[in-house]
Design an enzyme around this catalytic site. Structure first.
Site, PDB file in Angstrom:
ATOM      1  N   HIS A 233       0.851  -1.194   0.000  1.00 24.41           N
ATOM      2  CA  HIS A 233       0.000   0.000   0.000  1.00 24.41           C
ATOM      3  C   HIS A 233       0.890   1.249   0.000  1.00 24.41           C
ATOM      4  O   HIS A 233       2.075   1.172   0.313  1.00 24.41           O
ATOM      5  CB  HIS A 233      -0.906  -0.014   1.239  1.00 24.41           C
ATOM      6  CG  HIS A 233      -1.820  -1.207   1.297  1.00 24.41           C
ATOM      7  ND1 HIS A 233      -1.645  -2.242   2.186  1.00 24.41           N
ATOM      8  CD2 HIS A 233      -2.890  -1.534   0.543  1.00 24.41           C
ATOM      9  CE1 HIS A 233      -2.597  -3.151   2.002  1.00 24.41           C
ATOM     10  NE2 HIS A 233      -3.356  -2.750   0.998  1.00 24.41           N
TER      11      HIS A 233
ATOM     12  N   ALA B  58      -9.395  15.210  -7.298  1.00 22.96           N
ATOM     13  CA  ALA B  58     -10.571  14.347  -7.157  1.00 22.96           C
ATOM     14  C   ALA B  58     -10.617  13.326  -8.292  1.00 22.96           C
ATOM     15  O   ALA B  58     -10.358  13.663  -9.452  1.00 22.96           O
ATOM     16  CB  ALA B  58     -11.833  15.202  -7.164  1.00 22.96           C
TER      17      ALA B  58
ATOM     18  N   LYS C  23       1.912   5.553  -9.655  1.00 18.57           N
ATOM     19  CA  LYS C  23       3.377   5.730  -9.676  1.00 18.57           C
ATOM     20  C   LYS C  23       3.764   6.768  -8.644  1.00 18.57           C
ATOM     21  O   LYS C  23       2.936   7.607  -8.259  1.00 18.57           O
ATOM     22  CB  LYS C  23       3.822   6.184 -11.060  1.00 18.57           C
ATOM     23  CG  LYS C  23       3.680   5.094 -12.089  1.00 18.57           C
ATOM     24  CD  LYS C  23       4.309   5.465 -13.396  1.00 18.57           C
ATOM     25  CE  LYS C  23       4.170   4.281 -14.361  1.00 18.57           C
ATOM     26  NZ  LYS C  23       4.456   4.630 -15.722  1.00 18.57           N
TER      27      LYS C  23
ATOM     28  N   ARG D  94      -1.528  12.182 -13.728  1.00 17.14           N
ATOM     29  CA  ARG D  94      -0.365  12.858 -14.329  1.00 17.14           C
ATOM     30  C   ARG D  94      -0.148  14.156 -13.572  1.00 17.14           C
ATOM     31  O   ARG D  94      -1.103  14.785 -13.094  1.00 17.14           O
ATOM     32  CB  ARG D  94      -0.561  13.082 -15.831  1.00 17.14           C
ATOM     33  CG  ARG D  94      -1.735  13.910 -16.148  1.00 17.14           C
ATOM     34  CD  ARG D  94      -2.200  13.740 -17.588  1.00 17.14           C
ATOM     35  NE  ARG D  94      -3.537  14.263 -17.694  1.00 17.14           N
ATOM     36  CZ  ARG D  94      -3.830  15.535 -17.924  1.00 17.14           C
ATOM     37  NH1 ARG D  94      -2.866  16.412 -18.111  1.00 17.14           N
ATOM     38  NH2 ARG D  94      -5.068  15.959 -17.960  1.00 17.14           N
TER      39      ARG D  94
HETATM   40  C1  COA Z   1      -6.547  19.076  -8.622  1.00 13.94           C
HETATM   41  C2  COA Z   1      -7.059  20.274  -7.852  1.00 13.94           C
HETATM   42  C3  COA Z   1      -6.381  20.300  -6.510  1.00 13.94           C
HETATM   43  C4  COA Z   1      -6.806  21.569  -8.597  1.00 13.94           C
HETATM   44  O1  COA Z   1      -5.465  21.893  -8.528  1.00 13.94           O
HETATM   45  P1  COA Z   1      -4.924  23.211  -9.271  1.00 13.94           P
HETATM   46  O2  COA Z   1      -3.464  23.163  -9.206  1.00 13.94           O
HETATM   47  O3  COA Z   1      -5.612  24.406  -8.729  1.00 13.94           O
HETATM   48  O4  COA Z   1      -5.342  22.879 -10.735  1.00 13.94           O
HETATM   49  P2  COA Z   1      -6.059  23.782 -11.810  1.00 13.94           P
HETATM   50  O5  COA Z   1      -7.425  24.147 -11.328  1.00 13.94           O
HETATM   51  O6  COA Z   1      -5.110  24.893 -12.206  1.00 13.94           O
HETATM   52  O7  COA Z   1      -6.194  22.715 -12.966  1.00 13.94           O
HETATM   53  C5  COA Z   1      -5.092  22.211 -13.667  1.00 13.94           C
HETATM   54  C6  COA Z   1      -5.610  21.330 -14.771  1.00 13.94           C
HETATM   55  O8  COA Z   1      -6.116  20.105 -14.213  1.00 13.94           O
HETATM   56  C7  COA Z   1      -7.515  19.958 -14.516  1.00 13.94           C
HETATM   57  N1  COA Z   1      -8.130  19.392 -13.321  1.00 13.94           N
HETATM   58  C8  COA Z   1      -8.278  19.968 -12.104  1.00 13.94           C
HETATM   59  N2  COA Z   1      -8.801  19.109 -11.253  1.00 13.94           N
HETATM   60  C9  COA Z   1      -8.991  17.952 -11.928  1.00 13.94           C
HETATM   61  C10 COA Z   1      -9.494  16.689 -11.553  1.00 13.94           C
HETATM   62  N3  COA Z   1      -9.891  16.431 -10.327  1.00 13.94           N
HETATM   63  N4  COA Z   1      -9.520  15.711 -12.496  1.00 13.94           N
HETATM   64  C11 COA Z   1      -9.100  15.946 -13.782  1.00 13.94           C
HETATM   65  N5  COA Z   1      -8.609  17.135 -14.174  1.00 13.94           N
HETATM   66  C12 COA Z   1      -8.551  18.129 -13.261  1.00 13.94           C
HETATM   67  C13 COA Z   1      -7.996  21.360 -14.843  1.00 13.94           C
HETATM   68  O9  COA Z   1      -9.104  21.323 -15.683  1.00 13.94           O
HETATM   69  C14 COA Z   1      -6.777  21.951 -15.510  1.00 13.94           C
HETATM   70  O10 COA Z   1      -6.691  21.483 -16.846  1.00 13.94           O
HETATM   71  P3  COA Z   1      -6.092  22.426 -18.019  1.00 13.94           P
HETATM   72  O11 COA Z   1      -4.700  22.798 -17.576  1.00 13.94           O
HETATM   73  O12 COA Z   1      -6.137  21.521 -19.218  1.00 13.94           O
HETATM   74  O13 COA Z   1      -7.024  23.583 -18.068  1.00 13.94           O
HETATM   75  C15 COA Z   1      -8.578  20.254  -7.661  1.00 13.94           C
HETATM   76  O14 COA Z   1      -9.227  20.429  -8.912  1.00 13.94           O
HETATM   77  C16 COA Z   1      -9.138  19.004  -7.022  1.00 13.94           C
HETATM   78  O15 COA Z   1      -9.411  17.990  -7.670  1.00 13.94           O
HETATM   79  N6  COA Z   1      -9.329  19.085  -5.702  1.00 13.94           N
HETATM   80  C17 COA Z   1      -9.962  18.029  -4.929  1.00 13.94           C
HETATM   81  C18 COA Z   1     -10.931  18.678  -3.995  1.00 13.94           C
HETATM   82  C19 COA Z   1     -11.924  17.703  -3.429  1.00 13.94           C
HETATM   83  O16 COA Z   1     -11.848  16.504  -3.561  1.00 13.94           O
HETATM   84  N7  COA Z   1     -12.875  18.270  -2.727  1.00 13.94           N
HETATM   85  C20 COA Z   1     -13.902  17.515  -2.109  1.00 13.94           C
HETATM   86  C21 COA Z   1     -14.731  18.467  -1.294  1.00 13.94           C
HETATM   87  S1  COA Z   1     -16.118  17.690  -0.660  1.00 13.94           S
END
Ligand code: COA
Length: 226
Positions: A138, A167, A173, A187
């Site tokens: 894990h 999310a 990896k 990624r």
């Molecule tokens: C990943 C995360 C932290 C954002 O990070 P960030 O550095 O601010 O990223 P950005 O908003 O600048 O997005 C970067 C790229 O990733 C994409 N992206 C962001 N979150 C993503 C996700 N969860 N899955 C797939 N793509 C995602 C964006 O669309 C963007 O794509 P682009 O560069 O082609 O436009 C945020 O989106 C996330 O997933 N947080 C989880 C929060 C959560 O689970 N909350 C639950 C509350 S109940």
């Protein structure tokens, strides 16, 4: 009648004592949880109603039993916690300080998982194995890591400090420190605060299939323009 009143008074005293004990022993966890969840209005609300905290309390006890080789009892306690909170933490996992599971339901943490300090997991996240291999199977999660809702971190991999797993990402990896990871398979989109240019970064390319699809999408866009 007096007998019943006495029993009620004893139960009330025991409940207050239990709350006081939890508040003292888990003080830093509760305070950290309050800091990270703007919805948490008071200390008492967290103690009474946050299943992330309740699961942690069960886990801490189950982990002691596990270390005493009382495996069945430890596992029974963790299954009871799962029933009550929806959060399944294997008693063999090693979890650091100020650990917080927000919303909770559907979280699974495997037996050989190692979690650092100040880690936050959202609902539906899994720190799991990839097969039936024995031994460390894990993930190892660094300090100050956030694992987003529904994200899966699988196998004996390491997630570096201060990283953010987006999310629903599926990470299979190692992830260096200070990274943001999104997608399936995961990624790296940001590192040390800078956006990654995936097309130029040959070290962190994690998914050649995704890269090919993106290239094809660009070509389709070019053709459509023409
Ligand atoms: C990943 C995360 C932290 C954002 O990070 P960030 O550095 O601010 O990223 P950005 O908003 O600048 O997005 C970067 C790229 O990733 C994409 N992206 C962001 N979150 C993503 C996700 N969860 N899955 C797939 N793509 C995602 C964006 O669309 C963007 O794509 P682009 O560069 O082609 O436009 C945020 O989106 C996330 O997933 N947080 C989880 C929060 C959560 O689970 N909350 C639950 C509350 S109940």
């Amino acid at each position: 009648m007096v007998y019943v009143i006495n029993i009620i008074i004893i139960l009330v005293i025991l409940s207050v004592a239990k709350l006081a004990l939890i508040s003292i022993v888990f003080y830093s966890d509760i305070r950290a949880l309050q800091k990270r969840d703007p919805a948490a209005k008071s200390f008492l609300e967290v103690v009474l109603l946050y299943q992330g905290l309740h699961a942690l309390i069960f886990y801490r006890i189950a982990h002691v039993l596990y270390n005493l080789h009382l495996f069945l009892l430890a596992r029974a306690l963790s299954q009871l916690a799962r029933f009550l909170t929806g959060i399944e933490i294997h008693p063999g996992a090693r979890i650091g300080k100020r650990f917080f599971v927000d919303h909770g339901m559907g979280v699974v943490i495997g037996e050989t998982t190692v979690i650092g300090n100040d880690v936050l997991l959202y609902q539906g996240s899994t720190l799991g194995g990839t097969g039936i291999v024995k031994g460390k199977r894990h993930p190892t999660i660094g300090n100050n890591v956030v694992v987003g809702a529904g994200a899966k971190v699988l196998g004996n991999i390491t997630i570096g400090d201060n990283s953010y797993i987006g999310a629903n990402a599926v990470v299979i990896k190692d992830v260096p420190a200070n990274s943001t990871v999104v997608g399936v398979p995961g990624r790296i989109t940001k590192q040390d605060g800078k956006k990654m240019d995936v097309s130029l970064d040959h070290v962190h390319i994690l998914d050649p299939i995704m890269q090919t699809i993106e290239e094809l999408q660009d070509r389709v866009k070019d053709l459509e323009k023409k």
